[in-house]
Enzyme design. Sequence first.
Site, PDB file in Angstrom:
ATOM      1  N   ARG A 168     -39.481 -24.884 -65.885  1.00  0.00           N
ATOM      2  CA  ARG A 168     -39.274 -24.452 -64.494  1.00  0.00           C
ATOM      3  C   ARG A 168     -39.552 -22.966 -64.324  1.00  0.00           C
ATOM      4  NH1 ARG A 168     -33.672 -27.882 -63.907  1.00  0.00           N
ATOM      5  NH2 ARG A 168     -34.534 -29.851 -63.132  1.00  0.00           N
ATOM      6  N   LYS A 222     -41.098 -35.238 -62.106  1.00  0.00           N
ATOM      7  CA  LYS A 222     -40.872 -35.581 -60.702  1.00  0.00           C
ATOM      8  C   LYS A 222     -42.212 -35.621 -59.946  1.00  0.00           C
ATOM      9  CE  LYS A 222     -36.189 -33.621 -60.753  1.00  0.00           C
ATOM     10  NZ  LYS A 222     -35.289 -32.604 -60.155  1.00  0.00           N
ATOM     11  N   ARG A 249     -32.710 -29.621 -72.012  1.00  0.00           N
ATOM     12  CA  ARG A 249     -32.224 -28.857 -70.855  1.00  0.00           C
ATOM     13  C   ARG A 249     -32.636 -27.391 -70.985  1.00  0.00           C
ATOM     14  NH1 ARG A 249     -29.610 -31.499 -66.490  1.00  0.00           N
ATOM     15  NH2 ARG A 249     -28.075 -29.834 -66.369  1.00  0.00           N
ATOM     16  N   HIS A 295     -36.845 -33.613 -64.534  1.00  0.00           N
ATOM     17  CA  HIS A 295     -35.430 -33.934 -64.714  1.00  0.00           C
ATOM     18  C   HIS A 295     -35.138 -34.165 -66.193  1.00  0.00           C
ATOM     19  CE1 HIS A 295     -31.625 -36.140 -64.567  1.00  0.00           C
ATOM     20  NE2 HIS A 295     -32.198 -37.027 -65.358  1.00  0.00           N
ATOM     21  N   PHE A 341     -28.389 -31.354 -49.116  1.00  0.00           N
ATOM     22  CA  PHE A 341     -29.791 -31.574 -49.486  1.00  0.00           C
ATOM     23  C   PHE A 341     -30.087 -32.998 -49.961  1.00  0.00           C
ATOM     24  CE2 PHE A 341     -27.632 -29.734 -53.243  1.00  0.00           C
ATOM     25  CZ  PHE A 341     -27.896 -30.694 -54.213  1.00  0.00           C
ATOM     26  N   THR A 388     -31.761 -25.059 -62.863  1.00  0.00           N
ATOM     27  CA  THR A 388     -32.119 -25.904 -61.714  1.00  0.00           C
ATOM     28  C   THR A 388     -32.974 -25.143 -60.697  1.00  0.00           C
ATOM     29  OG1 THR A 388     -30.007 -27.037 -62.019  1.00  0.00           O
ATOM     30  CG2 THR A 388     -31.129 -27.396 -59.925  1.00  0.00           C
TER      31      THR A 388
END
Length: 155
Positions: free
Chosen positions: A109, A16, A92, A122, A64, A98
Amino acid sequence: LVASLEQVEQTYIMVKPDGVQRGLVGEIISRFERKGFKLTGLKLFQCHKELAEEHYKDLKTKSFYPTLIDYITSGPVVCMVWEGVGVVASARKLIGSTNPLQAEPGTIRGDLAVQTGRNVVHGSDSPENGKRETGRFLLLKEKKGWDLSVESGTG
Ligand code: RTP
């Protein structure tokens, strides 16, 4: 032997705008390479509003959503296709939850992000969405049952 009986899949992974801007593209590619997956597509791309809205159409009613569209269109993204046995679910796992504060250390992350709205990367949630998103971002078209054999090479 067990793995060879399982299905080779492709997934769509996208760094991203925050990941690109922070110089994390190499780090993210490296994690997928070290895991043992195969990179079969790669492109730097400025995502426009229409495409962002299509990609996140399931989240349209969320509060959002406008912020999310602004975020994903705020700078270039890196679009990738990764191939391998079980790559969709494994990617994933490599990416993590997330919300980066809930993502395990060792995940992308978990190691590299703090905010849900700036969560770096993503990954498709199913092989079907992997094909759909690859069509949308790398081939710039949507087609049911798109055959990725050309993208995947002869093997
Ligand atoms: P992704 O599609 O980016 O891999 O993310 P995901 O499956 O982990 O999460 P999803 O629920 O599909 O949400 C897509 C992206 O929307 C942003 N988001 N913001 N509460 C919030 O502010 C919020 N919740 C979701 C994140 O960028 C998330 O990755």
